[in-house]
Design a protein around this motif. Structure first.
Motif, PDB file in Angstrom:
ATOM      1  N   ALA A 167     -15.712  36.592  -2.153  1.00  0.00           N
ATOM      2  CA  ALA A 167     -16.858  37.329  -1.521  1.00  0.00           C
ATOM      3  C   ALA A 167     -18.111  36.467  -1.245  1.00  0.00           C
ATOM      4  CB  ALA A 167     -17.427  38.301  -2.429  1.00  0.00           C
ATOM      5  N   TRP A 168     -18.419  35.395  -1.943  1.00  0.00           N
ATOM      6  CA  TRP A 168     -19.538  34.176  -1.450  1.00  0.00           C
ATOM      7  C   TRP A 168     -18.876  33.636  -0.251  1.00  0.00           C
ATOM      8  CZ3 TRP A 168     -18.639  28.811  -1.871  1.00  0.00           C
ATOM      9  CH2 TRP A 168     -19.898  28.152  -1.506  1.00  0.00           C
ATOM     10  N   GLY A 169     -17.604  33.164  -0.247  1.00  0.00           N
ATOM     11  CA  GLY A 169     -17.007  32.691   0.891  1.00  0.00           C
ATOM     12  C   GLY A 169     -17.082  33.408   2.271  1.00  0.00           C
ATOM     13  N   ALA A 170     -16.606  34.828   1.706  1.00  0.00           N
ATOM     14  CA  ALA A 170     -16.500  35.461   2.995  1.00  0.00           C
ATOM     15  C   ALA A 170     -17.748  35.918   3.729  1.00  0.00           C
ATOM     16  CB  ALA A 170     -15.816  36.932   2.603  1.00  0.00           C
ATOM     17  N   GLN A 171     -18.993  35.684   3.135  1.00  0.00           N
ATOM     18  CA  GLN A 171     -20.011  35.873   3.611  1.00  0.00           C
ATOM     19  C   GLN A 171     -20.600  34.716   4.414  1.00  0.00           C
ATOM     20  OE1 GLN A 171     -22.054  38.551   3.636  1.00  0.00           O
ATOM     21  NE2 GLN A 171     -20.547  39.538   2.203  1.00  0.00           N
ATOM     22  N   LEU A 172     -19.710  33.736   4.330  1.00  0.00           N
ATOM     23  CA  LEU A 172     -20.116  32.169   5.179  1.00  0.00           C
ATOM     24  C   LEU A 172     -19.263  32.124   6.035  1.00  0.00           C
ATOM     25  CD1 LEU A 172     -20.792  29.915   2.075  1.00  0.00           C
ATOM     26  CD2 LEU A 172     -22.637  31.121   3.345  1.00  0.00           C
ATOM     27  N   LEU A 173     -18.286  32.850   5.925  1.00  0.00           N
ATOM     28  CA  LEU A 173     -17.104  32.633   7.093  1.00  0.00           C
ATOM     29  C   LEU A 173     -17.777  32.774   8.667  1.00  0.00           C
ATOM     30  CD1 LEU A 173     -14.105  32.233   8.191  1.00  0.00           C
ATOM     31  CD2 LEU A 173     -13.715  34.474   7.628  1.00  0.00           C
TER      32      LEU A 173
END
Length: 730
Positions: free
Chosen positions: A31-37
């Protein structure tokens, strides 16, 4: 003896707490990575490696000192004032002053500087400032867009106080790409919000229980979140299109729910009289192989995008394959652990389940199956005629780009700028065609010997009725510093088509001008957006045979291995192609021919369908359609192996799998259909095409056409895999 998938299910259930905890940890990190995508994905299709347009771009940046080759355009429109009014002149001067202070800006040209009539409309109500940027790269030019807009924010307020109807907008290729990127960041979330309520209602009707309906939604969210996190990691090592976020959302929800629907159904069938762990393991044993084979066929379709020449579609192929892998993994590991933990609570509330049980009866499907088995030729003819009718508009498709303003969201700032340019009669100002003329005799381009030939060349170009303006060092000596190469050996002719020409006509003009050169020892090299679009179309069309061949060939191979049959894979490929054709035909009918275009939020029909649309619809939906083929044929084969009765197995297989296929199709249609409500037209097209393909596949193809063909083919369906059925047919 237990199957490998049943043994996997037993292991998962025995360690269900560890499995669930591990998935929760992975989802939280993802979820953290998805926010940065969104911050690391890129817009546009990327460079066309080795193409004439890319070589020309390199020449322009290496040899010419011209900051206006890929400028931003600041467009201003007022209903109360003319560009010659003192207040309007003050607006222009202030805009130019603010822009020249920016480190991103190299040069600004305005009507107030030199009274250039090309920078104003005939009635004086509109004007443009041409903003040359320091950045040569596409990414650098896009980064300049918010800085330019911020610098003009206060001026926009001032202008609107003086004229409430006035407009100020920053346009140009970089601004358009920046705006599309910004819209793309939010389309997936909007589609989720539109799809989930309907999806939940379908699941409640399919399962008759709130918990059973909620579990597939949780799996869909888990698959989507983890896949978006992996897409972020992918974006760190290769360029990733901003469309990938929408595709991952689309596929993650659809497949995560789809596979969960199958496994939860099997679990509920196995649960009565058994411990939850045993029922979950049995469900994985029965449905696991089907899910795995389905995942392989969907992956094959997505990997076909790797044969595309575009960064945009290649990254979607890799990212899409990731979400399929995650969905299969979630269905065969996380879901059995959750089911084992829930046990009989999967049917909560039982009162609701008992009320809705009649809606999930197989009786209606048995009636349909019996009629198809009795009248296979009628069923086949009906299905082919209806699907063929839907597919027919596809024969009228025109492939290519669009420059109509209504191709873009109504509130997008760069679209406002394009509309101001259109009112000025300069709708094609953002589509300049660059012609670099180079002498082969070693003399400077503007030597005395060359001037007459170049002047005649400029005159010939100007006589073309499709051309609105020719800018060259011969016709505009004051701009020679911008239009001559640094070594003075090459001259740049900038051609702008008349505003009334559509993009397809401008592309034809570009092809025509590539063949024309000045008289004498000269060569011409063409570039600019029209040439890029021609290169794009040529490379895309050239890639179609490889893409289609790989997807169909890989699917035939996988199904041949899965069902040990020669005929079944061929029939599956043929029927899938019919469903895909129906989906693409619907897109052409709505978006190009204008049939019911208002219902999808399209202001007016478009001149062409982007070539990425049929490619995406084919690669995404061919594998998804195979999803239902695998579900149906797996059940039919199981019954045929038990009875040896092909017609009976077809009827019982359709009756048993029909409710699952229908429920899964409705859910996929809801997810894909939610993207029809997107503001970006490209997403509308892909969403509609996938929605229609899935519905046609689940109704006409799997309910009528495939069972009818199974009955007609008889025992040849199973050749050479099943030669000695358990019981003789008849």
């Amino acid at each position: 003896m237990n199957s490998p998938f049943q043994r996997l299910g037993q292991t998962i259930c025995a360690h269900r707490r560890t499995v669930i905890a591990s998935w929760l940890a992975a989802i939280l990190i993802a979820a953290w990575g998805a926010q940065l995508l969104p911050g690391v994905s890129v817009g546009g299709s990327g460079p066309l490696e080795g193409s004439p347009s890319q070589r020309m771009d390199a020449v322009l940046h290496a040899e010419f000192d011209n900051p206006f080759l890929q400028p931003l355009i600041v467009a201003i429109s007022s209903s109360r004032h003319s560009v010659d009014d003192t207040v309007y002149v003050a607006w222009i001067d202030e805009a130019a002053t603010r822009l020249r202070r920016l480190p991103e800006v190299r040069r600004v040209a305005s009507y107030a500087d030199n009274g250039d009539s090309r920078l104003r409309s005939a009635d004086g109500r509109q004007t443009v400032l041409i903003v040359g940027l320091n950045a040569a790269s596409v990414a650098g030019q896009e980064h300049a867009v918010p800085a330019v807009r911020t610098a003009l924010r206060e001026l926009r307020t001032t202008i609107r106080l003086a004229d409430p109807d006035a407009q100020l907008a920053v346009a140009g290729h970089a601004a358009l790409t920046y705006d599309m990127n910004d819209y793309n960041k939010h389309e997936g979330d909007g589609a989720e919000a539109r799809a989930l309520p309907l999806t939940f209602c379908i699941l409640v009707l399919a399962f008759g229980a709130l918990v059973a309906a909620g579990v597939p939604l949780v799996m869909g969210f888990a698959s989507t979140t983890l896949a978006l996190g992996l897409a972020y990691l992918l974006a760190l090592v290769m360029p990733v299109s901003n469309l990938l976020q929408n595709v991952v959302t689309m596929l993650g929800l659809a497949l995560g729910i789809d596979y969960s629907l199958l496994l939860v159904s099997r679990f509920r069938e196995a649960l009565p009289g058994k411990p939850a762990d045993e029922a979950a393991a049995e469900a994985v044993g029965e449905a696991g192989a089907t899910i795995a084979w389905s995942g392989l066929t969907v992956t094959a379709g997505l990997l076909g995008l790797l044969f595309s020449p575009l960064m945009e579609t290649r990254s979607i192929g890799i990212g899409g394959a990731l979400v399929v892998l995650v969905s299969v993994l979630a269905a065969t590991t996380l879901l059995p652990a959750v089911l084992a933990a829930l046990g009989p609570r999967i049917d909560w509330p039982r009162a609701l389940a008992s009320r809705l049980r009649h809606a999930r009866s197989e009786a209606a499907w048995r009636i349909v199956a019996a009629r198809v088995v009795r009248h296979p030729y009628t069923a086949m003819l009906f299905a082919v005629c209806v699907a063929g009718t839907l597919a027919y508009p596809g024969a009228k498709a025109r492939g290519g780009f669009n420059n109509e303003s209504w191709f873009y969201p109504a509130g997008m700032e760069s679209r406002v700028g394009v509309e101001i340019l259109a009112r000025m009669g300069n709708a094609n100002a953002g589509l300049p065609l660059y012609l670099v003329v180079r002498a082969q005799d070693g003399q400077p381009a503007l030597s005395a010997a060359h001037r007459p030939a170049l002047a005649n060349y400029a005159e010939r170009l100007g006589r073309d009725p499709r051309i609105g303006e020719v800018l060259s060092p011969v016709t505009h000596p004051n701009a020679a510093e911008l239009l001559l190469s640094r070594d003075r050996m090459a001259a740049l002719f900038q051609v702008t088509a008349k505003g009334e020409l559509g993009l397809l006509e401008v592309q034809v003009l570009a092809r025509d001008l590539e063949k024309i050169a000045p008289d004498g020892p000269f060569t011409v090299q063409a570039g600019g957006p029209p040439v890029y679009y021609n290169d794009f179309d040529d490379l895309m069309r050239a890639s179609f045979p490889a893409v289609f061949g790989f997807v169909v060939g890989a699917t035939l191979l996988l199904l041949s291995i899965a069902f040990r049959s020669f005929l079944l894979p061929l029939k599956a490929a043929a029927t899938n192609l019919l469903a895909v054709a129906a989906g693409y035909g619907a897109v052409v009918a709505v978006f190009q021919l204008g049939f019911l275009h208002q219902l999808v939020g399209l202001e007016r029909p478009l001149a062409a369908i982007p070539l990425t649309v049929p490619l995406m619809i084919f690669c995404l939906s061919f594998g998804l359609s195979m999803d239902y083929e695998v579900f149906l044929l797996s059940r039919i084969r199981r019954d045929f192996e038990a009875t040896g009765d092909n017609a009976g197995a077809t009827a019982s297989g359709l009756a048993a799998s029909g409710p699952i296929i229908t429920g899964a199709a409705l859910i996929m249609a809801a997810v894909f259909g939610a993207f029809v409500g997107a503001e970006i037209v490209l997403l509308k097209m892909i969403g509609l095409g996938l929605c229609v393909t899935v519905l046609v596949d689940a109704t006409l193809i799997r309910t009528l056409l495939v069972p009818a063909m199974m009955v007609i083919a008889g025992r040849w369906n199973w050749y050479p895999g099943i030669r000695q059925p358990a019981k003789a047919s008849g």
